[in-house]
Design a protein around this motif. Structure first.
Motif, mmCIF file in Angstrom:
data_model
loop_
_atom_site.group_PDB
_atom_site.id
_atom_site.type_symbol
_atom_site.label_atom_id
_atom_site.label_comp_id
_atom_site.label_asym_id
_atom_site.label_seq_id
_atom_site.Cartn_x
_atom_site.Cartn_y
_atom_site.Cartn_z
ATOM 1 N N VAL A 1 -9.665 8.321 -1.554
ATOM 2 C CA VAL A 1 -8.549 9.245 -1.676
ATOM 3 C C VAL A 1 -9.109 10.644 -1.580
ATOM 4 C CG1 VAL A 1 -6.600 9.918 -3.121
ATOM 5 C CG2 VAL A 1 -7.390 7.592 -3.115
ATOM 6 N N ASN B 1 -5.238 1.741 4.610
ATOM 7 C CA ASN B 1 -5.264 3.200 4.690
ATOM 8 C C ASN B 1 -5.167 3.669 6.136
ATOM 9 O OD1 ASN B 1 -5.590 3.358 1.898
ATOM 10 N ND2 ASN B 1 -7.813 3.229 2.060
ATOM 11 N N GLU B 2 -5.936 3.048 7.019
ATOM 12 C CA GLU B 2 -5.861 3.402 8.430
ATOM 13 C C GLU B 2 -4.461 3.163 8.983
ATOM 14 O OE1 GLU B 2 -8.190 1.712 6.964
ATOM 15 O OE2 GLU B 2 -10.200 2.256 7.694
ATOM 16 N N ILE C 1 -2.079 5.966 7.666
ATOM 17 C CA ILE C 1 -2.348 7.283 8.239
ATOM 18 C C ILE C 1 -1.843 7.343 9.675
ATOM 19 C CG2 ILE C 1 -4.196 8.804 9.049
ATOM 20 C CD1 ILE C 1 -5.718 8.185 6.525
ATOM 21 N N GLN D 1 -10.701 3.130 -2.852
ATOM 22 C CA GLN D 1 -10.798 2.897 -1.429
ATOM 23 C C GLN D 1 -10.814 4.174 -0.607
ATOM 24 O OE1 GLN D 1 -8.360 2.256 -3.463
ATOM 25 N NE2 GLN D 1 -6.367 2.078 -2.500
ATOM 26 N N ASN E 1 -8.563 13.688 3.853
ATOM 27 C CA ASN E 1 -9.514 13.807 2.761
ATOM 28 C C ASN E 1 -10.462 14.992 2.921
ATOM 29 O OD1 ASN E 1 -8.694 11.343 1.492
ATOM 30 N ND2 ASN E 1 -9.743 10.259 3.134
ATOM 31 N N LEU F 1 0.706 5.695 0.545
ATOM 32 C CA LEU F 1 0.111 7.007 0.778
ATOM 33 C C LEU F 1 1.123 8.064 0.382
ATOM 34 C CD1 LEU F 1 -2.150 5.579 2.399
ATOM 35 C CD2 LEU F 1 -1.982 7.422 4.076
ATOM 36 N N MET G 1 -4.055 7.667 -2.168
ATOM 37 C CA MET G 1 -3.966 6.387 -1.475
ATOM 38 C C MET G 1 -4.090 5.280 -2.511
ATOM 39 S SD MET G 1 -6.545 6.868 1.749
ATOM 40 C CE MET G 1 -6.246 7.998 3.087
ATOM 41 N N ARG G 2 -3.218 4.330 -2.446
ATOM 42 C CA ARG G 2 -3.303 3.165 -3.335
ATOM 43 C C ARG G 2 -2.918 1.925 -2.532
ATOM 44 N NH1 ARG G 2 -3.046 5.769 -8.478
ATOM 45 N NH2 ARG G 2 -4.573 7.396 -8.088
ATOM 46 N N ARG G 3 -3.542 0.807 -2.845
ATOM 47 C CA ARG G 3 -3.184 -0.441 -2.175
ATOM 48 C C ARG G 3 -3.383 -1.619 -3.109
ATOM 49 N NH1 ARG G 3 -7.292 -3.755 -0.416
ATOM 50 N NH2 ARG G 3 -9.414 -2.908 -0.483
ATOM 51 N N ALA H 1 0.848 -1.191 0.000
ATOM 52 C CA ALA H 1 0.000 0.000 0.000
ATOM 53 C C ALA H 1 0.885 1.244 0.000
ATOM 54 C CB ALA H 1 -0.934 0.016 1.207
#
Length: 603
Positions: free
Chosen positions: A600, A472-473, A476, A598, A494, A446, A461-463, A444
């Motif tokens: 962004v 994502n969590e 971050i 997901q 965001n 960010l 954000m990409r995963r 992933a």
């Protein structure tokens, strides 16, 4: 003119009522559209010329003897094409109308000796000449792709209108031709050949002239667009970019969206002093700026004035997406435009962030579960990442994009790993697998852009789709925990559109209108992630900063909304190439990343 300052309550509050477009070009454009529609009707439908509209139709430009229908269609179609340009005060549309209307008046007098018919044309010609100073707008940025679009649209319109022409003479049609025969007759007629449908008397010539005129107009307009000089949309030059970076070094801490002004698919106007700038892109006739002006606040009015002058010169519709409350106040005060609250930006102060407490329980549990699964995180500046790894991250980010259409404009930088962006922050998640994927242990990504010297703003954000939920969590939280060592005190996450309406609409005591509005937003969230982004942001207990859209008139809002969706990549009016045929953009060019599936940064 003064007005109210926008509030943080989430209500759509108008700040200032500004000037409206000039009335003369709008009236002339509508008159051209009406005359064009009547011309087409007079040429296509035989009964129309013998109805109650007979007196008006007979004196319209185009009703000229045996080939009246053909000339009526030609003039009508051309007037309809010119109507929009005249409303926008385009100089070239004015020139074409000034040539076309006298030609129609002369033909009326020469062929039909109709003084009234000539006066009808001159009645529209006179205000065009008297108000010629109103029509000074320059052409829009253009490319030869518009020739292809014109050919497709005009061909479809000519085919549909031609089918009406062929079918409008049932009493003079010989036999009972099928729909296929009628379509074939139209296709042949557009190229100037006789088709399979036969008519009695001179009707055959009328239909042939009409179809030939439609085909000729399609060909002429397409050839004109294909061979006129090409003026592609402006790009940010190296000199402009250097000047913008100098402004951001001094004033970049003011707006979290400031660094996104460095997208290279934007144009820029500077204040006369060079101490402020506004970046923008023109989309479907809308001059779309994003965020606040760059630079010294005292110099903002000069840059805004240049922006408005440019919009007026080209007759573009001015609009600003996502400006702050301060920016909205300056824009409305200096231009007389209106402002409407669009949503809220989620900003997390690093010193206040903690995973402890009941409010953060879900995030805390998710992060611990992912860490137990063997994931590790790395948070670094772009300049500290090796070239090989950076190339792998760049390729993974493109491959993991949630949609075929690349998204982002107002809150997306459009590139990763450019040498000039060394201060950007990259957070990556890794997990060693027995069978590593195409990008090794990378799972992933960010990417953050600088926000002054002590902040960063989320870019994308990409995963990997095969990675566990919660990437994502995890990243971050990793960025927030690593922030103090990197000198970062605030992180912008965001943007949540219509957050106030969503938050207030679910509370006890919300009225039926508010609940209905929230229900509509929840429904639209199936496609635009309105509710999901709000809930995702709320997990991190941020403070909310309102963002506004600045516009000229309420009637412009649908057009501005469509232009913004085009700029962000949600709507495309062009047919995209299959993904395997697209060229991979080089590092130094924009790739327009934005909102991934997901969640962004939204705009």
């Amino acid at each position: 003119m003064s007005g109210e300052v926008p509030s943080r309550s989430g209500r759509a509050r108008r700040i200032v009522r500004g000037p409206r477009p000039e009335a003369v070009p709008a009236l002339v454009g509508r008159a051209c559209a009406v005359v064009g529609a009547l011309d087409i009707a007079a040429g296509v439908f035989p009964r129309f010329r013998h109805s109650r509209m007979h007196a008006m139709a007979e004196v319209l430009p185009g009703s000229l003897g045996p080939f009246a229908a053909a000339l009526a269609l030609s003039v009508g179609v051309l007037l309809l094409l010119l109507a929009h340009g005249l409303k926008r005060r385009k100089r070239r549309a004015w020139r074409a109308a000034v040539v076309l209307l006298p030609a129609g008046a002369v033909s009326q007098f020469v062929y039909r000796h109709s003084v009234i018919g000539a006066l009808i044309s001159l009645a529209l010609f006179v205000p065009l000449v008297l108000h010629r100073d109103e029509f000074k707008a320059l052409p829009d940025p253009r490319s030869r792709w518009r020739a292809l679009a014109n050919f497709v649209l005009m061909s479809a319109g000519s085919l549909a209108l031609g089918l009406v022409v062929v079918s409008a003479h049932p009493k003079r049609t010989i036999g009972d031709p099928s729909l296929a025969d009628r379509i074939t007759h139209v296709l042949y007629g557009l190229f100037g050949f006789e088709g399979p449908v036969d008519y009695e008397g001179s009707t055959s010539w009328t239909v042939a002239f009409s179809l030939g005129a439609l085909g000729l107009i399609t060909a002429v307009t397409t050839i004109y667009l294909a061979f006129r000089p090409e003026h592609p949309a402006a790009r940010l030059t190296e000199e402009d970019e250097a000047q913008l970076r100098a402004l951001l070094e001094k004033h970049g801490a003011r707006d979290s969206l400031g660094h996104f002004a460095l997208r290279r698919d934007k144009a820029v106007v500077f204040s006369p002093s060079g101490k402020a700038a506004v970046t923008y892109r023109v989309v479907s006739g809308v001059m779309l700026a994003s965020g606040d002006p760059i630079g010294d606040v005292e110099a903002w009015p000069g840059a805004i004035e240049r922006f408005m002058d440019e919009a007026k010169a080209h007759s573009w519709t001015p609009a600003v997406m996502g400006c702050s409350e301060t920016g909205g106040e300056v824009w409305t005060r200096e231009t007389g435009l209106d402002a409407l609250e669009l949503g809220d930006e989620a900003v997390v102060d690093v010193s206040d962030f903690s995973l402890a407490g009941r409010a953060m329980r879900n995030v805390r549990q998710m992060v611990k579960r992912i860490e137990r699964a063997g994931y590790e995180t790395r948070v670094r500046r772009i300049r500290d990442v090796g070239d090989a790894e950076l190339d792998r991250i760049r390729r993974a980010a493109e491959d993991w994009r949630g949609t075929d259409t690349e998204r982002g404009f107002s809150m997306a930088l459009g590139r990763i790993g450019d040498p000039a962006d060394g201060d950007c922050l990259i957070a990556t998640a890794h997990k060693a697998d027995d069978q590593p994927g195409a990008y090794g242990d990378l799972k992933a990504i960010l990417h953050f852009v600088p926000w002054g010297t002590d902040g960063v703003s989320l870019d994308l954000m990409r995963r990997d789709r095969s990675a566990d939920p919660g990437m994502n969590e995890l990243l971050i939280v990793a960025a927030l925990q690593a922030a103090p060592k990197l000198g970062i005190t605030r992180i912008s996450l965001n943007f949540a559109m219509f957050r106030s309406a969503l938050a207030r609409g679910e509370k006890i005591g919300a009225g039926p209108v508010l609940r209905a509005w929230r229900g509509l937003l929840v429904f639209l969230s199936r496609w635009f992630q309105i509710e999901s982004l709000y809930k995702f942001n709320a997990k991190f207990q941020p403070r909310w900063e309102p963002r506004f859209v600045v516009y000229r008139a309420s009637g412009d809002l649908p057009r501005i909304g469509l232009a913004a969706m085009q700029a962000e990549g949600f709507v495309s009016l062009a047919l995209p190439l299959p993904r395997f045929l697209r060229r991979r953009p080089p590092v130094s060019r924009p790739c327009a990343h934005g909102i991934a599936e997901q969640g962004v940064r939204a705009a």
